[in-house]
Every structure is written in structure tokens, then in C-alpha cells.
Design a protein around this motif. Structure first.
Motif, PDB file in Angstrom:
ATOM      1  N   PRO A 164     -45.291  47.546  14.538  1.00  0.00           N
ATOM      2  CA  PRO A 164     -46.177  47.401  13.379  1.00  0.00           C
ATOM      3  C   PRO A 164     -45.981  46.079  12.653  1.00  0.00           C
ATOM      4  O   PRO A 164     -44.868  45.550  12.562  1.00  0.00           O
ATOM      5  CB  PRO A 164     -45.796  48.584  12.487  1.00  0.00           C
ATOM      6  N   GLU A 165     -47.081  45.536  12.125  1.00  0.00           N
ATOM      7  CA  GLU A 165     -47.020  44.263  11.410  1.00  0.00           C
ATOM      8  C   GLU A 165     -46.152  44.350  10.169  1.00  0.00           C
ATOM      9  O   GLU A 165     -45.605  43.347   9.711  1.00  0.00           O
ATOM     10  CB  GLU A 165     -48.433  43.810  11.024  1.00  0.00           C
ATOM     11  N   SER A 166     -46.001  45.546   9.619  1.00  0.00           N
ATOM     12  CA  SER A 166     -45.194  45.682   8.402  1.00  0.00           C
ATOM     13  C   SER A 166     -43.724  45.366   8.643  1.00  0.00           C
ATOM     14  O   SER A 166     -42.974  45.123   7.699  1.00  0.00           O
ATOM     15  CB  SER A 166     -45.336  47.093   7.824  1.00  0.00           C
ATOM     16  N   LEU A 167     -43.289  45.342   9.932  1.00  0.00           N
ATOM     17  CA  LEU A 167     -41.898  44.979  10.211  1.00  0.00           C
ATOM     18  C   LEU A 167     -41.653  43.487  10.008  1.00  0.00           C
ATOM     19  O   LEU A 167     -40.523  43.058   9.825  1.00  0.00           O
ATOM     20  CB  LEU A 167     -41.515  45.368  11.640  1.00  0.00           C
ATOM     21  N   ASP A 168     -42.711  42.691  10.043  1.00  0.00           N
ATOM     22  CA  ASP A 168     -42.567  41.260   9.817  1.00  0.00           C
ATOM     23  C   ASP A 168     -42.363  41.022   8.323  1.00  0.00           C
ATOM     24  O   ASP A 168     -43.293  41.114   7.537  1.00  0.00           O
ATOM     25  CB  ASP A 168     -43.822  40.536  10.313  1.00  0.00           C
ATOM     26  N   GLY A 169     -41.154  40.749   7.940  1.00  0.00           N
ATOM     27  CA  GLY A 169     -40.829  40.634   6.523  1.00  0.00           C
ATOM     28  C   GLY A 169     -40.120  41.859   5.976  1.00  0.00           C
ATOM     29  O   GLY A 169     -39.932  41.976   4.767  1.00  0.00           O
ATOM     30  N   CYS A 170     -39.697  42.758   6.866  1.00  0.00           N
ATOM     31  CA  CYS A 170     -38.948  43.948   6.442  1.00  0.00           C
ATOM     32  C   CYS A 170     -37.478  43.526   6.269  1.00  0.00           C
ATOM     33  O   CYS A 170     -36.598  43.875   7.064  1.00  0.00           O
ATOM     34  CB  CYS A 170     -39.087  45.039   7.505  1.00  0.00           C
ATOM     35  N   ASN A 171     -37.225  42.776   5.187  1.00  0.00           N
ATOM     36  CA  ASN A 171     -35.985  42.011   5.076  1.00  0.00           C
ATOM     37  C   ASN A 171     -34.745  42.845   4.772  1.00  0.00           C
ATOM     38  O   ASN A 171     -33.628  42.354   4.907  1.00  0.00           O
ATOM     39  CB  ASN A 171     -36.137  40.925   4.007  1.00  0.00           C
ATOM     40  N   LYS A 172     -34.913  44.076   4.320  1.00  0.00           N
ATOM     41  CA  LYS A 172     -33.743  44.900   4.014  1.00  0.00           C
ATOM     42  C   LYS A 172     -33.250  45.696   5.219  1.00  0.00           C
ATOM     43  O   LYS A 172     -32.252  46.390   5.138  1.00  0.00           O
ATOM     44  CB  LYS A 172     -34.062  45.854   2.865  1.00  0.00           C
ATOM     45  N   LEU A 173     -33.966  45.577   6.327  1.00  0.00           N
ATOM     46  CA  LEU A 173     -33.629  46.349   7.519  1.00  0.00           C
ATOM     47  C   LEU A 173     -32.215  46.031   7.979  1.00  0.00           C
ATOM     48  O   LEU A 173     -31.830  44.872   8.102  1.00  0.00           O
ATOM     49  CB  LEU A 173     -34.631  46.027   8.624  1.00  0.00           C
ATOM     50  N   ASN A 174     -31.429  47.092   8.208  1.00  0.00           N
ATOM     51  CA  ASN A 174     -30.033  46.938   8.605  1.00  0.00           C
ATOM     52  C   ASN A 174     -29.799  47.349  10.053  1.00  0.00           C
ATOM     53  O   ASN A 174     -29.075  46.690  10.779  1.00  0.00           O
ATOM     54  CB  ASN A 174     -29.145  47.752   7.665  1.00  0.00           C
ATOM     55  N   ASN A 175     -30.398  48.448  10.477  1.00  0.00           N
ATOM     56  CA  ASN A 175     -30.240  48.948  11.845  1.00  0.00           C
ATOM     57  C   ASN A 175     -31.599  49.147  12.481  1.00  0.00           C
ATOM     58  O   ASN A 175     -32.455  49.839  11.926  1.00  0.00           O
ATOM     59  CB  ASN A 175     -29.481  50.281  11.856  1.00  0.00           C
ATOM     60  N   LEU A 176     -31.777  48.560  13.656  1.00  0.00           N
ATOM     61  CA  LEU A 176     -33.020  48.711  14.411  1.00  0.00           C
ATOM     62  C   LEU A 176     -32.645  49.167  15.815  1.00  0.00           C
ATOM     63  O   LEU A 176     -32.167  48.382  16.623  1.00  0.00           O
ATOM     64  CB  LEU A 176     -33.780  47.383  14.443  1.00  0.00           C
ATOM     65  N   MET A 177     -32.849  50.453  16.086  1.00  0.00           N
ATOM     66  CA  MET A 177     -32.450  51.040  17.367  1.00  0.00           C
ATOM     67  C   MET A 177     -33.695  51.669  18.004  1.00  0.00           C
ATOM     68  O   MET A 177     -34.105  52.764  17.645  1.00  0.00           O
ATOM     69  CB  MET A 177     -31.348  52.073  17.142  1.00  0.00           C
ATOM     70  N   MET A 178     -34.317  50.919  18.956  1.00  0.00           N
ATOM     71  CA  MET A 178     -35.615  51.304  19.525  1.00  0.00           C
ATOM     72  C   MET A 178     -35.560  51.347  21.049  1.00  0.00           C
ATOM     73  O   MET A 178     -36.606  51.323  21.700  1.00  0.00           O
ATOM     74  CB  MET A 178     -36.680  50.293  19.080  1.00  0.00           C
ATOM     75  N   TYR A 179     -34.373  51.401  21.613  1.00  0.00           N
ATOM     76  CA  TYR A 179     -34.255  51.275  23.060  1.00  0.00           C
ATOM     77  C   TYR A 179     -34.817  52.494  23.792  1.00  0.00           C
ATOM     78  O   TYR A 179     -35.012  53.579  23.239  1.00  0.00           O
ATOM     79  CB  TYR A 179     -32.809  51.009  23.465  1.00  0.00           C
ATOM     80  N   ASN A 180     -35.108  52.270  25.096  1.00  0.00           N
ATOM     81  CA  ASN A 180     -35.642  53.315  25.988  1.00  0.00           C
ATOM     82  C   ASN A 180     -36.963  53.878  25.478  1.00  0.00           C
ATOM     83  O   ASN A 180     -37.127  55.082  25.285  1.00  0.00           O
ATOM     84  CB  ASN A 180     -34.619  54.433  26.185  1.00  0.00           C
ATOM     85  N   ASN A 181     -37.926  52.980  25.249  1.00  0.00           N
ATOM     86  CA  ASN A 181     -39.304  53.340  24.935  1.00  0.00           C
ATOM     87  C   ASN A 181     -40.220  52.450  25.769  1.00  0.00           C
ATOM     88  O   ASN A 181     -39.789  51.913  26.800  1.00  0.00           O
ATOM     89  CB  ASN A 181     -39.570  53.186  23.428  1.00  0.00           C
ATOM     90  N   HIS A 182     -41.464  52.279  25.353  1.00  0.00           N
ATOM     91  CA  HIS A 182     -42.423  51.466  26.109  1.00  0.00           C
ATOM     92  C   HIS A 182     -43.098  50.442  25.199  1.00  0.00           C
ATOM     93  O   HIS A 182     -44.276  50.133  25.378  1.00  0.00           O
ATOM     94  CB  HIS A 182     -43.477  52.360  26.769  1.00  0.00           C
ATOM     95  N   PHE A 183     -42.378  49.898  24.229  1.00  0.00           N
ATOM     96  CA  PHE A 183     -42.959  48.940  23.305  1.00  0.00           C
ATOM     97  C   PHE A 183     -43.316  47.637  24.032  1.00  0.00           C
ATOM     98  O   PHE A 183     -42.610  47.208  24.964  1.00  0.00           O
ATOM     99  CB  PHE A 183     -41.991  48.642  22.160  1.00  0.00           C
ATOM    100  N   THR A 184     -44.391  47.007  23.573  1.00  0.00           N
ATOM    101  CA  THR A 184     -44.857  45.756  24.166  1.00  0.00           C
ATOM    102  C   THR A 184     -45.106  44.734  23.055  1.00  0.00           C
ATOM    103  O   THR A 184     -44.973  45.027  21.870  1.00  0.00           O
ATOM    104  CB  THR A 184     -46.157  45.982  24.955  1.00  0.00           C
ATOM    105  N   GLY A 185     -45.487  43.535  23.479  1.00  0.00           N
ATOM    106  CA  GLY A 185     -45.859  42.507  22.514  1.00  0.00           C
ATOM    107  C   GLY A 185     -44.666  41.704  22.021  1.00  0.00           C
ATOM    108  O   GLY A 185     -43.525  41.903  22.450  1.00  0.00           O
ATOM    109  N   GLU A 186     -44.937  40.774  21.097  1.00  0.00           N
ATOM    110  CA  GLU A 186     -43.910  39.858  20.614  1.00  0.00           C
ATOM    111  C   GLU A 186     -43.107  40.480  19.490  1.00  0.00           C
ATOM    112  O   GLU A 186     -43.645  41.101  18.577  1.00  0.00           O
ATOM    113  CB  GLU A 186     -44.559  38.552  20.140  1.00  0.00           C
TER     114      GLU A 186
END
Length: 989
Positions: free
Chosen positions: A404-426
Motif C-alpha cells: 500500500p502507498e500509505s507505507l511510503d512515509g510510515c516513519n514510526k514502523l519498527n518491525n516489518l515481517m512480510m515473508y512467504n507471501n506473493h507481494f510484487t512491485g517496488e
């Protein structure tokens, strides 16, 4: 506090005194008696108490003393928590006949229950929580005042059973007995009789396993019932449904079975429901009328069925924890509309379907964890719309699409654990930002994401795994606290960066399956803690650095499928590897002895061989001619080196003789101290092999000269400029340094021995400081190859020495001198790590101490410069105070002053950590954390925060700072306060 009737009473005091003189006399006598009782308490408990130390025997106004509450002039309340009391509660306390409230929580009492309090006949509030009381509660505990309404004995070490007589305290409204060692049966017999009870806590006690007492259903006024971790078995009894006023019901961490009763969802005042970590089964009721619910935690049970749609009606809901159950179906879409939802944790279930599309748009969502389910579709577009999200944990699902575009600038994010999915794009580039990002853990492996890295990754990353994606571009320079970096099977290219000092703490580095070229950098040796290193399947060439042999922690090494050549370093014999793969390269020469093991894979290197006496038959025998060739090559190399050295010496002697003929005509020496060397000795030492570094204004050399006794000694020589790069600024630097250092005499300021000048160059000759700069020891140890580090006592001594130097400049010189570029690189360390302040190129002499001086150009180094440099050009001593505060932060945290980028520095980081977490051990340098010294380190860290305050007027003087630091110097037996006094006398003289 005084209520309204008491306030009215005080208005009539003059009238009452005129009408009842005898009563007034009695009141005065009573006041005098209470005054003496309180002074007796002070004498009994000692004067180290923060509150009691301010009780003054010469003052009669004891009602104004800290911790004392009076009503109508009589003492009615004593509140002395956190006073470090150890001695028992004295009987004299109950001589305060009007005492109704007593709070002695958070002390260190270690006696049995104080039965002396039975004599406090009017007591209605008693708090003895968070102490070390031991033993059993007395059977006659009902001998406490019958007026008592609040009894808090939580967080002590009481054991045994809770006496039934506690039920004979009829006015009790709150009874807190949690977090002790009660190991008898549940106290149903007594507590069930406390009909006025509103608060009951029995949690965290090892009671004999049993069901919830039926009698608790009679406590119909309860609003707070906390029964966690107390070995409850069976099911929740039906008669608890009578507790219609309950606002909190917590039965977590027990062994309760059966279904969650439907009546719980009908308790209309219920706000907090905690039933996690039990054995509940069945489905969650879908007819919910307890609409005030704000927190629901049903995690770690065996619940089945779906998530009720009625959860979407709970407009006050902030936390929804349903993880580690057997729930199925989808998340009701209306949950995404809840206006107060902050934390939703649904991981480890069998949930499926798409996620609520409105999630994150309508509330300040902080935490989102749905890992290990079967969700599909995309992440909600507005997941981080409100910029408060800290954690996204969605691994092991079937999610797809772009992030999601809202993640661009999600500056307080501490943990991002998204492995083993099918995400695409930049991948959003802002999440790699060095300046604003707070990310610590990024695990996005096994997707189809793409993008490139910035030049340098954020310092606060601890784990980064992008394996099996489509990232491209060069390998970034990694920085900070990184422990694990995995980037296998991407499209990274270019060379491995030579500057690896930023990841000196890394333990696992995997760059396999990319398109990386060039050699393995020789600086690989700085990764002394590396446990696993994999660069297989690339196009890396050159030799294997011998530095691998010194990486004692290395257990897994895979360099296979590259274009490496040359020999395997003999130092590999020092390693204790569990896994080694050097196959499919172009290596040659003899295999080191300890690598001749079938477990290690060295295949497909046709040039490898073994000696004739080896028992390994899988490799050819090394030919003698090869040995001879190597020896001849070595011999020729030695001979060539000798010839080159001879030529260099001859050239040097010729040049030196030439200089001897010229120097007397061109060089002028100006001494500031008695010298035992000539300018010719200095000039002859300005050669490449004596160069030790470069600064802002020139090069620095380490030159050997003869001392007074004729023995060899050292000096440091700064060559300021040459004729080709002469400029006005360097001219000013030179004159500033000469003017200041030529006159200053102080043991903590580097000694300028002399100045040597000519039409071609200007040289400053200093005493040599053999241990280099503080910056080198704090931040460049890996680069310099040293494993030693500065312990806390040494760091504190360095801080004190540096403070003495600045203190002398500010308070001992007339007029005062401001350094303007104080930093760890300008603190030099002698043989015993005694510190001296150096480099005065930016220094200013103030016309009047304490008053600002205008400057034409900003001096200093980013990270050490105070905020006022951005809006004014006038400086005073508080500029150095700010910089000194940054150095204190470096000493306590181990972090660099300006490692966070142009918009983020150590002082800002420290202030934010303090505001968010207080004095947490996480801010201290891991190398020096020690319970013995942590308290002093926290104190120095706090002092650093004060020094780096934004308002210059609020920063302390260097004299005050030195006094504060000396209080933590435990090395001198004579006492730090005496030491501080003598320091002040020296300054004043």
C-alpha cells in the motif's frame, strides 16, 4: 486533602480560640506531641530518606513536611513510599491517634506482617505493597482497625494461607493480595463475607489447584476482579454472572476449561476482559451487549468457529487479541471501521479471505499481526494512513499485489515481517531512509519485490532479510546495529563495499546467488563476530583474504561457484568450521592441513593439491617444482625489497644532506617550552612512513627525536599548509592555534612545544599522545585492528580530564577561551589514557567571560554543533558545553555523534529515547553495561541530556559539570566532594 467542611472550620478558628482557651491549649500540646513523634520516625528510619531529610527539628510546621497530611492541625496521613526503609515499622507510629491513611509502599521492609499497626485504631487506608515482607499473615489480622477500607499487601513474599479472619473487616472495599507466595487453598471462607468489596486481586500466587470459589458470586459490588496465574481449574461458575458491576475480569494463565459463558458478553459495564492462556474451547458468542468493552484478550486457548460480527459494534475497542486459537473464516469487515482500534493480533489461526479494506483509515492503528493464517488479496490501502503503525506482521499467508502507498512515509514502523507471501512491485524507498526511519527488523524474503537500496542503510537495523526477491543495484554500505543481513538470490551487482566498519556487529551475512563482482575486500577482518558468511554463486574474483583466518567466531563459510584464484590462506588452519564450501573456483596450491577433511567441499578447483605425506587421496600430490618455484619467487621478492630499501635510504640521505644545507636559511623555529631537538630533526621526519593522519588543515606526522638524556622520544607534527594551497582560513587557524596553545599551561590541554615556519610551510610541534584520539577507541577499533575497549572507569576518567581542560579554558583563563570544535576526535589519550584537549583552530578568545562573541563563519563538526548555530553567529562557552554533552553521550552509549545523517544526530536520538523509554539500559553501550556501574552511567547520560538542551541559558557551566562528574569518580579514596572543592580552589587561584 481538606474537604469543604474542614475549609469552613478553618474560617472560624479565631472565634473558637477566643471562646475555648482550654481546648486551644490542648490542641497546641497535641501538635507538639505529634511533632516529636514525627522526629522520632526520622531518627528511627535514618536520614538517607529523600523525604525525611527535609523534616526539620527547628520548624514547628510539621503539617507542611513532605509525606505528612493534616486535618484540623492533626496528622491524619503518612505517605512515605520509595524511601528505601529497612528498619521495621516502629510502635510509635500509632501514637498519631488521628492517623487514618498510611502508605509505606515501595520500601525494603523484610519483617513479618507488622502487628504493631493493630494500635492504629482509626486507620482506613493501609498500603504496604512492593516490599519484602515474609512469613504468614497472622490469624488475628482482623485486629486491624475495623474502619479499614483499603488493604494493599501485594508484591511481597507472604506465604501460607490467607486467614479466614480477613473476612471480619466489614468495611473493606479493596483487598490486594496479588504477587506473593500464598500456597494454601483459595480464601473463599473469609473473602466471601466482604459484601462491600469493589476490588479483589489474588493473581500470581501458587494456590492449591481448585475451581473459582462459588462464594465469590456474592461479591456483587465488585468492579475489579484479578485472578491470573493462581492454578484455577474447572469452569467459570455461573454465579459470577451476579457481578453486574464488573469493569475488569481477568482469569488469564490458569487451567480453566469449557466454553466462555455467554453471560460474560452481557455484562454491560465490562471494559477489560482477559481470559488468555487457558483451555477454553467452543465458539465465541455472537450476541454481545457489553458494548463498553475496550480490551479483549482471548489468546492462547482452543477456541473454534468464526470471529463474531458483533465485535464490529464495540466502538470503544482498542485491543483485540485472538491469536493462537483455532478460529476460521474471515475478519468481519466492520472491524475496519472501529474508531479506537490500536492493536489487532490474530496470528496462528486458520483464518482466510481478504482483509477489511478500511482497516487503518479510521483509527490510530499501532500494531497489526495476522501471521500464520490463510489470508489472500492485498494489504488494506490505508493500513498506515494515520502514521502511527509500529508493527506489520503478516508472514506465512497468501497475500499478493503491491504494497500500500500509505507505507511510503510510515516513519514510526519498527518491525516489518512480510515473508512467504506473493507481494510484487517496488519496495517503498522511504523505508530505507537513514534520517527518519525507525525500522529495526525487515523480513520480506520469498516474495517478488523489487527496487534498489540507498548508499547507506539506517543505523538502527538489526535484522534485514530480502532473500528470493528481485532487488537490484549495488550492495549498500551497511551501518549501525545490524546482526543479520540476508540478500540471497536477488540481482545485486557491483562490488562488496570496502567500508565494512558499519556492520562490525554482524553475525550472519548472505549475499549468495547475485551478480556481485570484484574481490573480497581485505577489510573483511573487521567482522570479528561473524558466524556465517555466504557469497556463493556470484562472479567474485581475486584471492581469498588471509583475514578470514582470524575470524574466530566463523563456523559457516561458503565461497563456492565464483572465480576466486590463488592459494587457500594457511591461516584457515586456525578456524573451527562446521561447514566450508570452496568448490567451483580457480584455487591452486597446497590445501592447508586442517582443511583436508571429507566434510569440507573443495571440489572443482583443479589447481589444489596436497603434500606427499598426506593421507588424503582425492587431490593430486603437490610437485616439488611448484615448491621450488614458490621459494624462488619468495627469494626474488626479498632481494627486490632489499634493493628498493637500499635505494630509498640512499635517496633519503641525499635529500637530508641537501636540506641541511638549505634549512638554516629558510626555516625559523619559535619555542614555547625548553627543547632538546632542532628543526632539522623535525624536518627530516616529515616522510610518508611517519604520516599518521590528516585533519581539516593539514597532515600529521609522528616524528622521533632525541630527549634531554639522549634517548629516543616522540613528537607529533602538524604541517598546516604548503605554498600551493595557502588560503586565508588556514592562516587564521594557524594563528589561533599558536596564540592560544603558546600561552596555555594545563595538564589536560595538549602541549604545543614550538612552531617552525618558512615561506613554504608552517609546522606545529606537539607532545605525542601515544594512544591517539578518543574517537579512535570508541568508533574505529575495528578499522585499527584492536579488540580492546575502554571500560567505564576509564571512560569516566577521560570525561573528567576533558572537563578539566575545558573548565580551565572557560573559568581559568582571562579572557575566557571557547574551543568551538570540541569532539571525541580532538580528545587525545596518553600512555595511561589520561586525556588532553587538542586542535584549537576554531577557538575564540572572548572579550568578556560569559558574553557572546560574533564570528564570521560557523566552526565545528556536525553532530557536535548546538542548535543555535542555525540562527545566530554569536558564541559563548555554552557552545562547548553542548559539544561536551555529545561526547558524554558517546562515552555512555557507544554511538557516533553524527551517524544518523544530516538531519538526525546523537543528541536528538538520546532525547527521544529518554522521552519515550526513560532511563532504559538499552541506551547504554553493550560493551560496558554492568550492574555495578549502570547507575553512574545513567547519571552521566542524564547530565549529557542537560548539556545538550536547546536553550543555551539552561545548560550548566563547565565548572558545574566538572563538579557533577567528580561525584562519580570512585577511584580516589579521599572522596569526590573533597576533590571537587580542591578543583574549585585551583580554578579560582
Amino acid at each position: 486533602m481538606l474537604n469543604k467542611c474542614y475549609i469552613s472550620f478553618f474560617l472560624f478558628i479565631p472565634l473558637l480560640l477566643s471562646l475555648q482557651p482550654k481546648s486551644y491549649a490542648q490542641s497546641t500540646k497535641q501538635s507538639d506531641g505529634e511533632h516529636q513523634i514525627l522526629l522520632g520516625l526520622k531518627k528511627h528510619w535514618g536520614r538517607s530518606s529523600p523525604a525525611l531529610s527535609r523534616w526539620n527539628s527547628t520548624s514547628a510546621a510539621h503539617c507542611n513536611w513532605g509525606g505528612v497530611t493534616c486535618t484540623n492541625g492533626a496528622v491524619t496521613g503518612i505517605s512515605l513510599s520509595n524511601q528505601f526503609f529497612v528498619k521495621p515499622i516502629p510502635p510509635s507510629l500509632c501514637l498519631l491517634k488521628n492517623l487514618t491513611s498510611l502508605d509505606l509502599s515501595y520500601n525494603n521492609f523484610s519483617t513479618s506482617f507488622p502487628t504493631t499497626l493493630y494500635n492504629c485504631s482509626k486507620l482506613n487506608y493501609l498500603d504496604l505493597s512492593n516490599n519484602l515482607f515474609v512469613g504468614k499473615l497472622p490469624d488475628d489480622i482482623n485486629s486491624l482497625s475495623l474502619q479499614i477500607e483499603h488493604l494493599n499487601l501485594s508484591t511481597n513474599r507472604f506465604r501460607g494461607r490467607i486467614p479466614p479472619s480477613i473476612g471480619l473487616l466489614p468495611r473493606l472495599k479493596s483487598l490486594l493480595l496479588d504477587t506473593n507466595g500464598f500456597d494454601g487453598s483459595y480464601p473463599a471462607e473469609g473473602i466471601s463475607n466482604l459484601s462491600n468489596l469493589k476490588v479483589l486481586t489474588l493473581a500470581f500466587n501458587p494456590f492449591v489447584p481448585a475451581p473459582v470459589p462459588e462464594g465469590f458470586g456474592k461479591l456483587t459490588h465488585l468492579i475489579y476482579l484479578w485472578l491470573d496465574n493462581m492454578n484455577i481449574t474447572g469452569e467459570i461458575p455461573e454465579n459470577l454472572s451476579n457481578l453486574s458491576d464488573l469493569q475488569l475480569l481477568s482469569l488469564a494463565g490458569n487451567k480453566i476449561q469449557g466454553t466462555i459463558p455467554n453471560w460474560i458478553w452481557q455484562l454491560k459495564k465490562l471494559r477489560y476482559l482477559y481470559l488468555y492462556d487457558n483451555n477454553f474451547t467452543g465458539v465465541i458468542a455472537d450476541n454481545i451487549t457489553a458494548l463498553d468493552l475496550a480490551e479483549i484478550d482471548l489468546s492462547s486457548n482452543k477456541l473454534t468457529g468464526t470471529i463474531p460480527g458483533d465485535f464490529g459494534k464495540l466502538t470503544n475497542l482498542t485491543f483485540l487479541f485472538l491469536y493462537a486459537n483455532e478460529l476460521c473464516g474471515s475478519i468481519p469487515p466492520n472491524i475496519g471501521l472501529l474508531p479506537n482500534l490500536k492493536d489487532i493480533r490474530l496470528f496462528n489461526n486458520n483464518l482466510s479471505g481478504s482483509l477489511p479494506p478500511e482497516l487503518g483509515k479510521h483509527s490510530l492503528l499501532v500494531n497489526f499481526e495476522i501471521a500464520n493464517n490463510n489470508f489472500s488479496g492485498e494489504l488494506p490501502e490505508g493500513l498506515c494512513s494515520n502514521r502511527e503503525l509500529l508493527d506489520i506482521v503478516v508472514f506465512n499467508n497468501s497475500l499478493s499485489g503491491k504494497l500500500p502507498e500509505s507505507l511510503d512515509g510510515c516513519n514510526k514502523l519498527n518491525n516489518l515481517m512480510m515473508y512467504n507471501n506473493h507481494f510484487t512491485g517496488e519496495f517503498p524507498r522511504s523505508l530505507w531512509s537513514v534520517v527518519t526511519n525507525l525500522l529495526s527488523t525487515v523480513m520480506i524474503q520469498n516474495n517478488n519485490l523489487s527496487g534498489t537500496f540507498p548508499t547507506q542503510l539506517p543505523w538502527n537495523f538489526t535484522r534485514l532479510d530480502i532473500s528470493n526477491n528481485r532487488f537490484s543495484g549495488p550492495v549498500p554500505t551497511l551501518a549501525g546495529r545490524l546482526k543479520v543481513f540476508r540478500a540471497a538470490n536477488n540481482m545485486l551487482s557491483g562490488e562488496i563495499p570496502w567500508d565494512l566498519t558499519g556492520i562490525s556487529q554482524v553475525t550472519e551475512l548472505d549475499l549468495s546467488g547475485n551478480q556481485i563482482t570484484g574481490p573480497i575486500p581485505m577489510t573483511i577482518g573487521v567482522l570479528m563476530g561473524l558466524n556465517a558468511f555466504n557469497i556463493s554463486g556470484n562472479q567474485i574474483s581475486g584471492n581469498i583474504p588471509a583475514a578470514f583466518g582470524f575470524m574466530s567466531e566463523l563456523t559457516i563459510l561458503d565461497l563456492s561457484a565464483n572465480a576466486l584464484s590463488g592459494e587457500i590462506p594457511e591461516d584457515f588452519n586456525k578456524l573451527r568450521l562446521n561447514y566450508l564450501n570452496l568448490s567451483m573456483n580457480q584455487l591452486s596450491g597446497e590445501i592447508p592441513t586442517l582443511l583436508r577433511n571429507e566434510v569440507y567441499d573443495l571440489r572443482f578447483n583443479p589447481g589444489l593439491c596436497v603434500s606427499s605425506n598426506s593421507s588424503t587421496h582425492n587431490y593430486p600430490i603437490c610437485r616439488a617444482s611448484n615448491d621450488l618455484s614458490r621459494r624462488l619467487i619468495t627469494l626474488f621478492s626479498v632481494l627486490a625489497s632489499i634493493m628498493f630499501l637500499s635505494s630509498a635510504v640512499s635517496c633519503f640521505l641525499i635529500l637530508r644532506r641537501k636540506k641541511h644545507r638549505q634549512d638554516p636559511l629558510t626555516w625559523k623555529l619559535t619555542p614555547f617550552h625548553a627543547l632538546h631537538f632542532t628543526e632539522h630533526e623535525i624536518l627530516s621526519g616529515l616522510c610518508a612512513q611517519n604520516w599518521i593522519g590528516s585533519g581539516r588543515s593539514g597532515k600529521v606526522y609522528h616524528v622521533y627525536v632525541a630527549d634531554e638524556a639522549g634517548a629516543c622520544s616522540s613528537v607529533a607534527v602538524k604541517r598546516i599548509w604548503s605554498l600551493q594551497n595557502l588560503n586565508v582560513n588556514l592562516e587564521k587557524d594557524f594563528h589561533a592555534e599558536v596564540q592560544i596553545l603558546g600561552e596555555i599551561r594545563h595538564m589536560n590541554i595538549v602541549k604545543l612545544l614550538c612552531c617552525i615556519s618558512s615561506s613554504e610551510a608552517k609546522l606545529l610541534v606537539y607532545e605525542y599522545m601515544e594512544n591517539g584520539s578518543l574517537d579512535r577507541w570508541l568508533h574505529q577499533r575495528d578499522r585499527t585492528g584492536t579488540s580492546a575497549f575502554l571500560d567505564w572507569p576509564t571512560r569516566l576518567q577521560i570525561a573528567i580530564d576533558s572537563a578539566r581542560g575545558l573548565c580551565y579554558m572557560h573559568h581559568g583563563c582571562s579572557p575566557a577561551i571557547v574551543h568551538r570544535d570540541f569532539k571525541s576526535a580532538n580528545i587525545l589519550l596518553g600512555s595511561e589514557f589520561r586525556a588532553k584537549v587538542a586542535d584549537f583552530g576554531f577557538a575564540r578568545i572572548l572579550l568578556k567571560a560569559g558574553e557572546p562573541e560574533s564570528v564570521s563563519a560557523i566552526g565545528g563538526t556536525f553532530g557536535y554543533m548546538p542548535p543555535e548555530y542555525g540562527y545566530q553567529r554569536r558564541v559563548n562557552e555554552k557552545v562547548d558545553v553542548y559539544s561536551f554533552g555529545v561526547v558524554l553521550l558517546e562515552l555512555t552509549t557507544g554511538r557516533v555523534a553524527n551517524g544518523g545523517g544530516a538531519e538526525y544526530c546523537l543528541a536528538q536520538w538520546a532525547w527521544r529515547q529518554y522521552q519515550e523509554n526513560g532511563l532504559s539500559v538499552d541506551v547504554l553501550d553493550e560493551e560496558i553495561q554492568d550492574p555495578v556501574h549502570n547507575e553512574d552511567m545513567f547519571a552521566v547520560f542524564t547530565l549529557a541530556l542537560i548539556c545538550t538542551g536547546e536553550q543555551p541559558s539552561m545548560r550548566p557551566s563547565m565548572k558545574d559539570i566538572l563538579h557533577a562528574l567528580l561525584r562519580f569518580d570512585h577511584r580516589s579514596e579521599g572522596g569526590s566532594l573533597q576533590h571537587a572543592a580542591s578543583e574549585e580552589t585551583a580554578l579560582e587561584s
